[in-house]
Design a protein around this motif. Structure first.
Motif, mmCIF file in Angstrom:
data_model
loop_
_atom_site.group_PDB
_atom_site.id
_atom_site.type_symbol
_atom_site.label_atom_id
_atom_site.label_comp_id
_atom_site.label_asym_id
_atom_site.label_seq_id
_atom_site.Cartn_x
_atom_site.Cartn_y
_atom_site.Cartn_z
ATOM 1 N N GLU A 1 12.248 7.026 -4.800
ATOM 2 C CA GLU A 1 11.526 7.871 -3.851
ATOM 3 C C GLU A 1 10.404 7.094 -3.175
ATOM 4 N N ALA A 2 9.714 6.268 -3.934
ATOM 5 C CA ALA A 2 8.639 5.446 -3.368
ATOM 6 C C ALA A 2 9.199 4.476 -2.326
ATOM 7 N N LEU A 3 10.351 3.924 -2.609
ATOM 8 C CA LEU A 3 11.000 3.021 -1.672
ATOM 9 C C LEU A 3 11.404 3.754 -0.394
ATOM 10 N N ALA B 1 0.833 -1.211 0.000
ATOM 11 C CA ALA B 1 0.000 0.000 0.000
ATOM 12 C C ALA B 1 0.866 1.258 0.000
ATOM 13 N N LEU B 2 1.834 1.317 0.878
ATOM 14 C CA LEU B 2 2.680 2.516 0.956
ATOM 15 C C LEU B 2 3.472 2.727 -0.330
ATOM 16 N N TYR B 3 4.019 1.646 -0.849
ATOM 17 C CA TYR B 3 4.806 1.750 -2.073
ATOM 18 C C TYR B 3 3.937 2.160 -3.269
ATOM 19 N N MET B 4 2.813 1.487 -3.452
ATOM 20 C CA MET B 4 1.966 1.766 -4.614
ATOM 21 C C MET B 4 1.317 3.146 -4.540
ATOM 22 N N LEU B 5 0.953 3.599 -3.350
ATOM 23 C CA LEU B 5 0.407 4.955 -3.231
ATOM 24 C C LEU B 5 1.423 5.976 -3.716
ATOM 25 N N SER B 6 2.666 5.782 -3.341
ATOM 26 C CA SER B 6 3.719 6.694 -3.781
ATOM 27 C C SER B 6 3.935 6.612 -5.293
ATOM 28 N N ILE B 7 3.935 5.418 -5.824
ATOM 29 C CA ILE B 7 4.092 5.232 -7.275
ATOM 30 C C ILE B 7 2.923 5.874 -8.016
ATOM 31 N N PHE B 8 1.701 5.636 -7.531
ATOM 32 C CA PHE B 8 0.517 6.212 -8.183
ATOM 33 C C PHE B 8 0.498 7.738 -8.119
ATOM 34 N N GLU B 9 1.218 8.309 -7.166
ATOM 35 C CA GLU B 9 1.330 9.770 -7.102
ATOM 36 C C GLU B 9 2.366 10.303 -8.081
ATOM 37 N N GLY B 10 3.061 9.415 -8.743
ATOM 38 C CA GLY B 10 4.018 9.843 -9.752
ATOM 39 C C GLY B 10 5.464 9.860 -9.276
ATOM 40 N N LYS C 1 2.009 14.028 7.080
ATOM 41 C CA LYS C 1 2.976 14.416 8.116
ATOM 42 C C LYS C 1 4.397 14.073 7.678
ATOM 43 N N GLN C 2 4.567 12.883 7.127
ATOM 44 C CA GLN C 2 5.890 12.440 6.714
ATOM 45 C C GLN C 2 6.424 13.299 5.581
ATOM 46 N N SER C 3 5.583 13.628 4.624
ATOM 47 C CA SER C 3 6.058 14.425 3.489
ATOM 48 C C SER C 3 6.365 15.859 3.907
ATOM 49 N N LYS C 4 5.626 16.396 4.871
ATOM 50 C CA LYS C 4 5.941 17.733 5.396
ATOM 51 C C LYS C 4 7.244 17.728 6.156
ATOM 52 N N ALA C 5 7.472 16.659 6.929
ATOM 53 C CA ALA C 5 8.686 16.554 7.730
ATOM 54 C C ALA C 5 9.934 16.405 6.863
ATOM 55 N N THR C 6 9.812 15.701 5.740
ATOM 56 C CA THR C 6 10.990 15.462 4.899
ATOM 57 C C THR C 6 11.058 16.439 3.715
ATOM 58 N N GLY C 7 9.993 17.187 3.528
ATOM 59 C CA GLY C 7 9.995 18.152 2.425
ATOM 60 C C GLY C 7 9.815 17.516 1.052
ATOM 61 N N THR C 8 9.337 16.257 1.036
ATOM 62 C CA THR C 8 9.106 15.599 -0.249
ATOM 63 C C THR C 8 7.693 15.869 -0.707
ATOM 64 N N ARG C 9 7.478 15.647 -1.976
ATOM 65 C CA ARG C 9 6.133 15.865 -2.517
ATOM 66 C C ARG C 9 5.255 14.681 -2.125
ATOM 67 N N LYS C 10 4.009 14.977 -1.846
ATOM 68 C CA LYS C 10 3.056 13.943 -1.425
ATOM 69 C C LYS C 10 2.124 13.582 -2.529
#
Length: 186
Positions: free
Chosen positions: A120-122, A106-115, A177-186
């Motif tokens: 980065e997904a890993l 779920a975590l990996y595919m959500l990131s992949i589906f976001e582009g 929360k994680q993407s805000k903390a690391t500054g990555t795109r969500k």
């Protein structure tokens, strides 16, 4: 009477849902999971006070629900339930084997589906996996046991969908929360 119309509509929708669940379970679970995941993500974004809805995130949750969120549990339970009748054993198998794999996917595919690219997904998956899995095991195990032990089989999918709605909200919040903390795109 005016008050009976919403009740009749709700009963009609429920009966149509159960009919579709009986006649086309896989398709019904996929579509329902898609809607629930998207709605959960949307509500999560509203709760967090987002001024502009992140459509990539909505689409990612919709796609995950459609392609994985409905079909994978359907096949897992279709395979495992004839083999394991004891609800406690079924819960242990589901919690110890299925859940860790499903959460990683779920975590990996959500990131992949976001582009996001694979690397980065890993990274996102590695950062979120343990906290999300721990929360899942901590908060959903009792609900899942109650569902398997006490809820009639006809209503289990409906109960899982209700739990899944709140889990989608939680998961979207954690990813935000994680993407805000690391500054990555969500």
């Amino acid at each position: 009477m005016a008050l009976s119309k919403p009740t009749n509509l709700l009963l009609h929708l429920t009966s149509v849902y159960f009919d579709r669940l009986y006649t086309s379970p896989l398709k019904t679970k996929a579509i329902t999971s898609c809607i629930i995941a998207t709605l959960g993500n949307y509500i999560s974004q509203k709760i967090s006070g987002t001024k502009r809805i992140n459509e990539d995130s909505l689409l990612a949750f919709a796609l995950f629900g459609l392609f994985f969120g409905g079909p994978l549990p359907h096949y897992f339970y279709t395979f495992i339930q004839p083999l394991v009748r004891n609800p406690l054993i079924l819960l242990l198998i589901e919690r110890c084997l299925y859940t860790p794999c499903y959460q990683a996917l779920a975590l990996y595919m959500l990131s992949i589906f976001e582009g996001n690219p694979h690397n980065e997904a890993l990274k996102q998956t590695k950062r979120l996996y343990l906290p999300v899995l721990t929360a899942n095991l901590k908060y959903l195990t009792l609900l899942q046991y109650i569902n398997l032990k006490y809820v009639p089989p006809l209503l289990r999918v409906l109960v899982v969908n209700l739990i899944g709605f709140f889990w989608a909200i939680y998961l979207a919040q954690q990813r935000t929360k994680q993407s805000k903390a690391t500054g990555t795109r969500k």
